[in-house]
Enzyme design. Structure first.
Site, PDB file in Angstrom:
ATOM      1  N   THR A 187      13.782  14.750  -0.950  1.00 23.58           N
ATOM      2  CA  THR A 187      12.322  14.626  -0.867  1.00 23.58           C
ATOM      3  C   THR A 187      11.761  15.994  -0.507  1.00 23.58           C
ATOM      4  O   THR A 187      12.451  16.822   0.091  1.00 23.58           O
ATOM      5  CB  THR A 187      11.902  13.615   0.207  1.00 23.58           C
ATOM      6  OG1 THR A 187      12.418  14.051   1.462  1.00 23.58           O
ATOM      7  CG2 THR A 187      12.443  12.229  -0.082  1.00 23.58           C
ATOM      8  N   GLU A 333      11.914   8.844  -4.104  1.00 25.74           N
ATOM      9  CA  GLU A 333      12.722   7.627  -3.947  1.00 25.74           C
ATOM     10  C   GLU A 333      12.523   6.632  -5.095  1.00 25.74           C
ATOM     11  O   GLU A 333      13.267   5.665  -5.219  1.00 25.74           O
ATOM     12  CB  GLU A 333      12.347   6.908  -2.631  1.00 25.74           C
ATOM     13  CG  GLU A 333      12.723   7.654  -1.365  1.00 25.74           C
ATOM     14  CD  GLU A 333      11.653   8.644  -0.897  1.00 25.74           C
ATOM     15  OE1 GLU A 333      10.833   9.091  -1.735  1.00 25.74           O
ATOM     16  OE2 GLU A 333      11.632   8.973   0.303  1.00 25.74           O
ATOM     17  N   LYS A 442      -6.743   8.238  13.297  1.00 27.44           N
ATOM     18  CA  LYS A 442      -6.973   7.127  14.217  1.00 27.44           C
ATOM     19  C   LYS A 442      -8.102   7.508  15.154  1.00 27.44           C
ATOM     20  O   LYS A 442      -7.931   8.335  16.044  1.00 27.44           O
ATOM     21  CB  LYS A 442      -5.700   6.812  15.019  1.00 27.44           C
ATOM     22  CG  LYS A 442      -4.632   6.126  14.200  1.00 27.44           C
ATOM     23  CD  LYS A 442      -3.385   6.958  14.102  1.00 27.44           C
ATOM     24  CE  LYS A 442      -2.561   6.524  12.900  1.00 27.44           C
ATOM     25  NZ  LYS A 442      -1.730   7.602  12.358  1.00 27.44           N
ATOM     26  N   TRP A 447      -9.247   3.096  11.778  1.00 24.57           N
ATOM     27  CA  TRP A 447      -8.579   4.051  10.885  1.00 24.57           C
ATOM     28  C   TRP A 447      -9.583   4.678   9.946  1.00 24.57           C
ATOM     29  O   TRP A 447     -10.447   3.986   9.409  1.00 24.57           O
ATOM     30  CB  TRP A 447      -7.550   3.321  10.013  1.00 24.57           C
ATOM     31  CG  TRP A 447      -6.295   2.957  10.702  1.00 24.57           C
ATOM     32  CD1 TRP A 447      -5.945   3.225  12.000  1.00 24.57           C
ATOM     33  CD2 TRP A 447      -5.215   2.238  10.121  1.00 24.57           C
ATOM     34  NE1 TRP A 447      -4.709   2.720  12.256  1.00 24.57           N
ATOM     35  CE2 TRP A 447      -4.240   2.101  11.120  1.00 24.57           C
ATOM     36  CE3 TRP A 447      -4.984   1.706   8.861  1.00 24.57           C
ATOM     37  CZ2 TRP A 447      -3.032   1.442  10.884  1.00 24.57           C
ATOM     38  CZ3 TRP A 447      -3.794   1.052   8.632  1.00 24.57           C
ATOM     39  CH2 TRP A 447      -2.821   0.922   9.635  1.00 24.57           C
TER      40      TRP A 447
HETATM   41  P1  ADP Z   1       7.244  14.033   0.076  1.00 30.26           P
HETATM   42  O1  ADP Z   1       7.284  12.672   0.719  1.00 30.26           O
HETATM   43  O2  ADP Z   1       8.090  15.016   0.794  1.00 30.26           O
HETATM   44  O3  ADP Z   1       5.854  14.542  -0.223  1.00 30.26           O
HETATM   45  P2  ADP Z   1       7.444  13.094  -2.588  1.00 30.26           P
HETATM   46  O4  ADP Z   1       6.989  14.156  -3.518  1.00 30.26           O
HETATM   47  O5  ADP Z   1       8.493  12.179  -3.015  1.00 30.26           O
HETATM   48  O6  ADP Z   1       7.941  13.834  -1.308  1.00 30.26           O
HETATM   49  O7  ADP Z   1       6.147  12.314  -2.126  1.00 30.26           O
HETATM   50  C1  ADP Z   1       5.871  10.955  -2.287  1.00 30.26           C
HETATM   51  C2  ADP Z   1       4.566  10.657  -1.614  1.00 30.26           C
HETATM   52  O8  ADP Z   1       3.495  11.366  -2.257  1.00 30.26           O
HETATM   53  C3  ADP Z   1       4.109   9.215  -1.661  1.00 30.26           C
HETATM   54  O9  ADP Z   1       4.725   8.447  -0.676  1.00 30.26           O
HETATM   55  C4  ADP Z   1       2.619   9.346  -1.444  1.00 30.26           C
HETATM   56  O10 ADP Z   1       2.293   9.476  -0.067  1.00 30.26           O
HETATM   57  C5  ADP Z   1       2.281  10.633  -2.127  1.00 30.26           C
HETATM   58  N1  ADP Z   1       1.732  10.343  -3.462  1.00 30.26           N
HETATM   59  C6  ADP Z   1       2.375  10.343  -4.642  1.00 30.26           C
HETATM   60  N2  ADP Z   1       1.549  10.028  -5.648  1.00 30.26           N
HETATM   61  C7  ADP Z   1       0.336   9.808  -5.099  1.00 30.26           C
HETATM   62  C8  ADP Z   1      -0.946   9.415  -5.608  1.00 30.26           C
HETATM   63  N3  ADP Z   1      -1.161   9.224  -6.901  1.00 30.26           N
HETATM   64  N4  ADP Z   1      -1.957   9.256  -4.724  1.00 30.26           N
HETATM   65  C9  ADP Z   1      -1.771   9.471  -3.407  1.00 30.26           C
HETATM   66  N5  ADP Z   1      -0.599   9.843  -2.872  1.00 30.26           N
HETATM   67  C10 ADP Z   1       0.444  10.007  -3.701  1.00 30.26           C
END
Ligand code: ADP
Length: 543
Positions: A187, A333, A442, A447
């Site tokens: 990640t 993931e 918060k 929220w």
């Molecule tokens: P990291 O968690 O390190 O950023 P990833 O690139 O796998 O690694 O990130 C996944 C996360 O990115 C998601 O859990 C979400 O929070 C955010 N995310 C992905 N796509 C979107 C989207 N279209 N809108 C908002 N958040 C997004």
């Protein structure tokens, strides 16, 4: 009674074979560090990927061995995407923008045995090589434009091309179980330490099919695909696999992902689909608005976009230039495609505003992806409003992290993955992401969604980028602070921005402070780096 169909494993090998047998004339185009553009055919790609598989096997690669890559997006990286897994190895792209200590941690944690590295990235390799344990390192001639002899002089490792030359051509891909590992990615570490995800062949094959669904990305043979998402981030969003499966022409930008370079490739190569995080498209839109005459697109284009929420103003803005943004939500993931934000047929006669509001949502799950939104173990109402924890499951969703048993609580006892995102859903399983749970602000027991505020702010005509974070507050626990980058030659005051947001949000939700800045810090994959802003403004003096 059992079905009477052949037991045919879903592996990347038939996808690679298809490159030769069906799509040998399709093209792969790439940019070099000196900006030169080169190309070859799928037949060439197939030949070299197969040589790589054989050469690695001769070099002692055993099933399941990890082979790391440290490379920009270009043709050799594509060869590694197939050559390694089709030999039974595990492709492991390293994120070249990480800190040396993180790179060493990840390479060691994954147990990487071999490394394929761009000559242009040797300084990056040197920054962590002594702390990693690569058995053999193969250097790709990518930046060097001199002769092979000169190339050999500039580094002390083995050559990638020499490795390929050890292949005799007399090679059969080994039989591979569809559940065996094909690739792994860590990640990007936006909210914590990087965690390794191990993709099976089966997961990647099914994910490739999902990306061809017309309601998702609709990738097909007629497409020319500009792969902007780095190949080290969530499998380049799976697009290299999907493109080879469909015979779509691929264009790789190399290290040049500035808006002018991208638009140059988009216009000269007639790109019809691309992928990238919102910050990429924000800068492309700014360039289009600045020089509309220079960048007239002869074709329309689809742009899968996710990683963070693309603001509605971005979707509207790109539409004006024939670029149709497809909202994607996904994670490392989830390989990464999980949902896309298309319109349902009953929405076709809705107003433009209503349609854009839907397209700005994260959307509906891809086939075989299942979602649920829960609070304290129970599903929240599907009313599009009530927020809860987003959970996901499906054939290309991770069932665990690699060698991190301490993270087991990310999965529920009945097998769903806890995404860490907070969302609302409706009766079509369409989700609207409220925030990452770690980014929610918060304030006084309530929220506030940082994402909603950011999206609204980026709808202001003077605002280019905006990022909202919760900052400690003596009375309210946290209050929102907005960091704003204005467009070139535009101006806006705190008061104007507050009033602009005041038409859409309750007073207690509005940021109490607006800070004007030249740039917002970014993560290694181009997301806004909220943790840095939180640190920077941790001692903010509220008035
Ligand atoms: P990291 O968690 O390190 O950023 P990833 O690139 O796998 O690694 O990130 C996944 C996360 O990115 C998601 O859990 C979400 O929070 C955010 N995310 C992905 N796509 C979107 C989207 N279209 N809108 C908002 N958040 C997004």
């Amino acid at each position: 009674m059992l079905g009477q169909m052949m037991d045919f494993p879903l592996t990347l090998v038939p996808i690679l074979e298809r490159a030769r047998n069906v799509y040998s004339r399709s093209e792969v185009v790439w940019r070099r560090p000196d900006r030169g553009v080169e190309r070859y055919t799928f037949a060439d790609f197939y030949g070299r990927a197969r040589k790589l598989a054989e050469a690695l096997t001769r070099a002692g690669l055993k099933p399941g061995d990890r082979v790391a890559t440290l490379m920009w997006n270009h043709e050799t990286h594509l060869e590694a995407y197939f050559g390694i897994p089709c030999a039974g190895g595990v492709l492991h792209p390293l994120n070249l923008r990480l800190h040396p200590s993180e790179l060493a941690f990840i390479a060691n944690h994954a147990g990487d045995r071999f490394l394929i590295v761009d000559d242009a990235l040797l300084p990056c390799l040197e920054s962590f090589r002594k702390d990693a344990k690569f058995e053999r390192i193969f250097v790709v001639k990518y930046g060097c434009t001199g002769s092979d002899a000169e190339f050999r002089k500039i580094h002390k490792f083995e050559n990638y091309d020499d490795l390929l030359e050890t292949a005799s051509g007399d090679y059969q891909f080994p039989p591979i179980d569809e559940n065996s590992a094909a690739a792994m990615c860590y990640t990007s570490g936006t909210t914590g330490r990087p965690k390794g995800v191990v993709y099976s062949h089966r997961a990647l094959v099914l994910h490739s099919f999902a990306e061809t669904v017309a309601d998702a990305f609709g990738i097909n043979h007629q497409d020319t695909l500009l792969v902007v998402a780095p190949l080290f981030h969530a499998n380049g969003w799976g697009l290299p696999f999907t493109a080879v499966m469909t015979g779509a022409k691929m264009v790789f930008p190399g290290p040049h992902v500035d808006p002018e370079s991208l638009l140059e490739l988009i216009t000269t190569e007639r790109v019809t689909a691309s992928c990238g995080v919102p910050t990429v498209w924000i800068s492309v839109l700014a360039e289009l608005e600045k020089n509309p005459e220079k960048w007239k697109l002869a074709q329309t284009m689809r742009a899968p976009c996710g990683g963070t929420a693309p603001p509605e103003a971005l979707i509207r803005g790109l539409d004006r230039f024939g670029i149709h943004l497809i909202h994607l939500w996904g994670m490392t993931e989830t390989a990464p495609l999980a949902t896309t934000g298309g319109l349902h047929v009953h929405m076709m006669d809705w107003s433009e505003d209503e349609k854009y509001a839907v397209r700005a949502q994260q959307g509906i799950p891809a086939p075989f992806i299942e979602l649920r939104v829960t609070r304290e173990g129970k599903e929240v109402p599907r009313d599009g409003e009530t927020a809860g924890d987003l959970e996901v499951r499906g054939p290309w969703v991770a069932a665990s992290y690699y060698n991190m048993p301490e993270e087991a609580a990310r999965w529920t006892s009945d097998g769903w993955f806890r995404t860490g995102d907070v969302a609302a859903w409706d009766d079509s399983s369409r989700i609207r992401l409220v925030d990452r749970s770690k980014d929610l602000i918060k304030s006084g027991g309530e929220w506030i969604s940082s994402v909603d505020l950011e999206n609204a702010l980026m709808g202001h005509p003077a605002v280019r980028e905006a990022c909202v974070v919760g900052v400690p507050h003596p009375k309210w626990q946290e209050r929102p602070l907005a960091v704003v980058v204005l467009k070139e030659n535009a101006s806006a005051t705190q008061q104007e921005l507050r009033e602009f947001l005041g038409t859409k949000f309750a007073k207690w939700q509005l940021p109490d402070a607006f800070v004007f800045s030249d740039a917002i810090p970014r993560t290694s994959v181009g997301k806004f780096l909220k943790s840095k802003l939180r640190e920077e403004y941790a001692n903010w003096k509220w008035e």
